[in-house]
Design a protein around this motif. Structure first.
Motif, short mmCIF file in Angstrom:
data_model
loop_
_atom_site.label_atom_id
_atom_site.label_comp_id
_atom_site.label_asym_id
_atom_site.label_seq_id
_atom_site.Cartn_x
_atom_site.Cartn_y
_atom_site.Cartn_z
N UNK A 54 33.18 44.77 47.31
CA UNK A 54 32.42 43.60 46.87
C UNK A 54 32.83 43.17 45.48
N UNK A 55 33.03 44.14 44.60
CA UNK A 55 33.46 43.83 43.23
C UNK A 55 34.85 43.21 43.23
N UNK A 56 35.74 43.78 44.00
CA UNK A 56 37.10 43.25 44.07
C UNK A 56 37.09 41.85 44.67
N UNK A 57 36.26 41.64 45.66
CA UNK A 57 36.14 40.32 46.28
C UNK A 57 35.66 39.29 45.26
N UNK A 58 34.71 39.67 44.44
CA UNK A 58 34.20 38.75 43.42
C UNK A 58 35.29 38.40 42.40
N UNK A 59 36.07 39.39 42.01
CA UNK A 59 37.16 39.16 41.05
C UNK A 59 38.21 38.24 41.66
N UNK A 60 38.58 38.52 42.92
CA UNK A 60 39.58 37.69 43.59
C UNK A 60 39.08 36.26 43.73
N UNK A 61 37.81 36.10 44.08
CA UNK A 61 37.23 34.77 44.22
C UNK A 61 37.28 34.01 42.90
N UNK A 62 36.93 34.69 41.82
CA UNK A 62 36.94 34.06 40.50
C UNK A 62 38.37 33.64 40.11
N UNK A 63 39.33 34.53 40.34
CA UNK A 63 40.72 34.22 40.01
C UNK A 63 41.23 33.05 40.85
N UNK A 64 40.87 33.04 42.13
CA UNK A 64 41.30 31.95 43.01
C UNK A 64 40.73 30.62 42.53
N UNK A 65 39.47 30.63 42.09
CA UNK A 65 38.85 29.40 41.58
C UNK A 65 39.55 28.95 40.31
N UNK A 66 39.90 29.90 39.44
CA UNK A 66 40.61 29.55 38.21
C UNK A 66 41.97 28.93 38.51
N UNK A 67 42.69 29.53 39.46
CA UNK A 67 44.00 29.02 39.83
C UNK A 67 43.87 27.62 40.45
N UNK A 68 42.90 27.45 41.34
CA UNK A 68 42.69 26.15 41.98
C UNK A 68 42.36 25.08 40.95
N UNK A 69 41.53 25.44 39.99
CA UNK A 69 41.16 24.50 38.93
C UNK A 69 42.38 24.12 38.10
#
Length: 105
Positions: A54-69
């Motif tokens: 769950x923690x790793x998923x949250x980190x990956x989600x945050x990084x993906x949002x940063x990259x998309x932005x």
């Protein structure tokens, strides 16, 4: 930090997580324990893995949002520059046409 370095870092963390889980599961299964203790150990390992996932998923989600932005921002900037260039070319062509008309008259 570059995207390649971030990818390598994420891959390393994922590898460490998977290796830790495999090691914990192997040690639990290879030790001589009663059925109850073994089930408790497996349950704890599962809960720990679930939490880390769950923690790793949250980190990956945050990084993906940063990259998309970041990609969206750069795409918008490129689009604006392309439109500016298009307008400069149109203005230049208009000026050249006017010069040709003036010289031919």
């Amino acid at each position: 930090m570059s995207e390649t370095a971030e990818t390598n870092k994420s891959g390393l963390l994922l590898g460490l997580l998977i290796g830790g889980v495999i090691g914990a599961a192997a040690s639990s299964l290879l030790t001589q324990k009663s059925g109850t203790m073994l089930r408790e150990d497996l349950s704890k390992t599962y809960k720990s893995l679930n939490e880390k996932t769950s923690q790793l998923s949250a980190v990956v989600k945050e990084k993906a949002q940063d990259v998309a932005s970041s990609i969206g921002k750069h795409a918008s900037e490129l689009s604006d520059k392309a439109n500016e260039g298009k307008q400069v070319i149109a203005d230049t062509l208009h000026d050249v046409k006017d010069d040709i008309r003036d010289k031919s008259s």
